[in-house]
Structures are given as C-alpha cells and as structure tokens.
Write an enzyme that holds these catalytic residues in place. Sequence first.
Site, short mmCIF file in Angstrom:
data_model
loop_
_atom_site.label_atom_id
_atom_site.label_comp_id
_atom_site.label_asym_id
_atom_site.label_seq_id
_atom_site.Cartn_x
_atom_site.Cartn_y
_atom_site.Cartn_z
N CYS A 190 -11.17 2.69 -0.53
CA CYS A 190 -9.81 3.07 -0.10
C CYS A 190 -9.52 2.21 1.12
CB CYS A 190 -9.76 4.55 0.26
SG CYS A 190 -8.21 5.06 1.03
N CYS B 74 -4.19 -1.45 -2.07
CA CYS B 74 -4.38 -0.01 -2.21
C CYS B 74 -5.25 0.18 -3.44
CB CYS B 74 -3.03 0.65 -2.40
SG CYS B 74 -3.11 2.40 -2.83
N ASP C 297 0.88 -1.18 0.00
CA ASP C 297 0.00 0.00 0.00
C ASP C 297 0.91 1.23 0.00
OD1 ASP C 297 -2.40 1.59 0.35
OD2 ASP C 297 -1.89 1.80 2.46
N SER C 298 0.28 2.37 -0.16
CA SER C 298 1.06 3.62 -0.06
C SER C 298 1.52 3.85 1.38
CB SER C 298 0.19 4.79 -0.50
OG SER C 298 -0.97 4.85 0.30
N HIS D 266 -7.79 2.70 3.64
CA HIS D 266 -7.81 3.40 4.93
C HIS D 266 -9.23 3.44 5.53
CE1 HIS D 266 -3.85 5.09 3.99
NE2 HIS D 266 -3.84 5.74 5.14
N GLU E 23 -5.57 8.97 9.59
CA GLU E 23 -4.23 9.06 10.18
C GLU E 23 -4.24 9.92 11.45
OE1 GLU E 23 -0.92 8.70 7.92
OE2 GLU E 23 -1.90 7.24 6.62
#
Length: 311
Positions: free
Chosen positions: A215, A87, A24-25, A217, A166
């Site tokens: 996504c 991702c 993933d990023s 996340h 985040e």
Amino acid sequence: MQITPPQTGPEALSSARLPIGIFDSGVGGFTVAREIVSRLPDESIIYFGDTLRCPYGPRTLFEVKTFAQQISNWLVNQQVKLIVIACNSATAAGLESIQRLLDVPVIGVIEPGARAAVMATRSRRVGVIGTVATIESGAYTRSIRAIDAGVTVFSTATPRFVEIVEQGLRLDRNPFEDIMAQTAAIYIRPAFAEIARDYLDPLCRCKIDTLVLGCTHYPLLTPLVRSVLGPDIQIISSAEETALDVADTLARRGQLAPAGTPVHHRFATTAAEPGDFVVLGSTIFRRPIEDLALVSIDDLEATMQPLQRPA
Ligand code: DGL
C-alpha cells in the site's frame, strides 16, 4: 511492465516534454511520486488524488476499477505521456483494463513490488500487507508466483494502517520537513505498536524473511513495522522499483525529458476542501503543492464515454 518499441524523431522529442500522470486515492501515492521526481529531475508530473472517494481499500474491485479508469482518462485529456497508478488497490482493480483502453503506457505498483520481493527473499517465504481490496484481489500472490512459482506468499489485510498514517501526518504539521526522516518519532507510539503487533505477529510466526508493504501509504510506517518485525526481515516498498520502471519505459520509448527541461508540477484533487491534501501531500512530496485543480466527480464521470474504445 510494458515493453514498447523505441521511438525516435520529432514526435518522440515533443512528447518527451509532456508530464507523467500519477494517481492515488489520496496522498499515499506521493511516496511514489517523490521517488519518481528524485530519480528523474527533468520530468514534470501531474498528481491526482481522489481524496473525496478515499479510501479505496474497503470498496469493491469493480468500483475501484471504474474510479481508476475515470482518473486515467482525465490524465490522458491533460496530455500525459505515461500513467503511474501509485495505488496498490487501484493497480489490483484496474491496471489491465486501463492498459487495454489507453495508448499511453500504464505502470502499476504491484509488479515492481513483487519483483523486488522475489529478488530479496532467500527463504522464499514472503509476507504481503495491504488494503482489503488489494489482498482479496490476490494480485500480489499471482504477481510474485508468476516470477517464482516456488515462493510461498502469506498475505494479510492491514486496513487500520492507512488510518494510522493519516493520523500521524496530522500530528506533523510542518509541511517542508522531511517526514521520512521523522517517521520513527511520529509513528512509534504504544497505541500504533499494539495494532501493528496484532497484524504482523502472525506473519512473523509464518517465518517470512521478506515483507512487502503493499500500500503506498505504508512506507511511512517502515520504522513502526521494523520495530515489530525485528532486524532480520527485509521490508520492501515498491516506490523505488516503480520509479526505475518509469525511467526504463520512458528511455525505451525515447521519451525521457531532455536535461534542462523546465519542470512544472501540477496537482489535482476531488476534495471539496483541499487543505489536508495540500498539507499532507506537500509533507510527503517535500515540495509545495501550488498549481492545484479541483476536479468534480461529474467531470471524472464525463471522461468515460468519449475515450472508451468500441468492444
Ligand atoms: N494508497 C492506497 C493503496 O496503495 C491505499 C489507500 C486507500 O485505501 O485508499 O492501496
């Protein structure tokens, strides 16, 4: 999903013990990695987070495709038996080209999410949220409509959600508590709810009955998203469906790790300072991040030449 002929014999058995590569990023792909290791407890993984170049979402598809090819080549050099692009942005940008370049099977997260959404929707009105790269690629719309051309897809980019995830992870500093069980307490806050309403109210007005979290996340935001959508709209994350694809692909190839295989997870990041990757990653993965390699961008760029096939 790629369909490959089953393999048998000693070669398949030895490759069965190789790890699964996942990337993933950054740390979002741990939502997928976590599902894979919980479904396949005898498998070892190598997780790569391209933290230095995160986020991918605002970048061009060409740039993200190049990054995804570099990381895939790096993982192949580590002898993985299968690669999961955990991702959505990298799947949208690079899945097809990486499948063409590599001999190992490569699984993305978009087709599994699209499939789950088509199975879930009753009204055939599906919403999709993701990064700018993912939404502008149109990959979800194509993938959903390839399964059921009668589905109407309403998609919107929700780039601030990555930021929110985040931020919330930094509020929760105990790495071994189950973050998934605490996401309501962490993320249902007035400031986050206002951003979520701005993004999601227009989709609700389109009378969707299913929303894809496009996504990796975003699964952490499920309670926040639910608080805006209300109880009637189904929320789809591709993590579980992707883990099923991984299990299925390895089973068809005779490459599932035999029961009792010693498990050793490894990690790699491009972060110069890996502290956040370790703390945030272990919070989502729910396991310690111990065997960690720091990989430079130069190392990644160097992977491109030898592994590319002649045109
Ligand atoms: N986890 C990435 C995805 O699934 C998004 C984060 C980023 O923008 O890099 O698209």
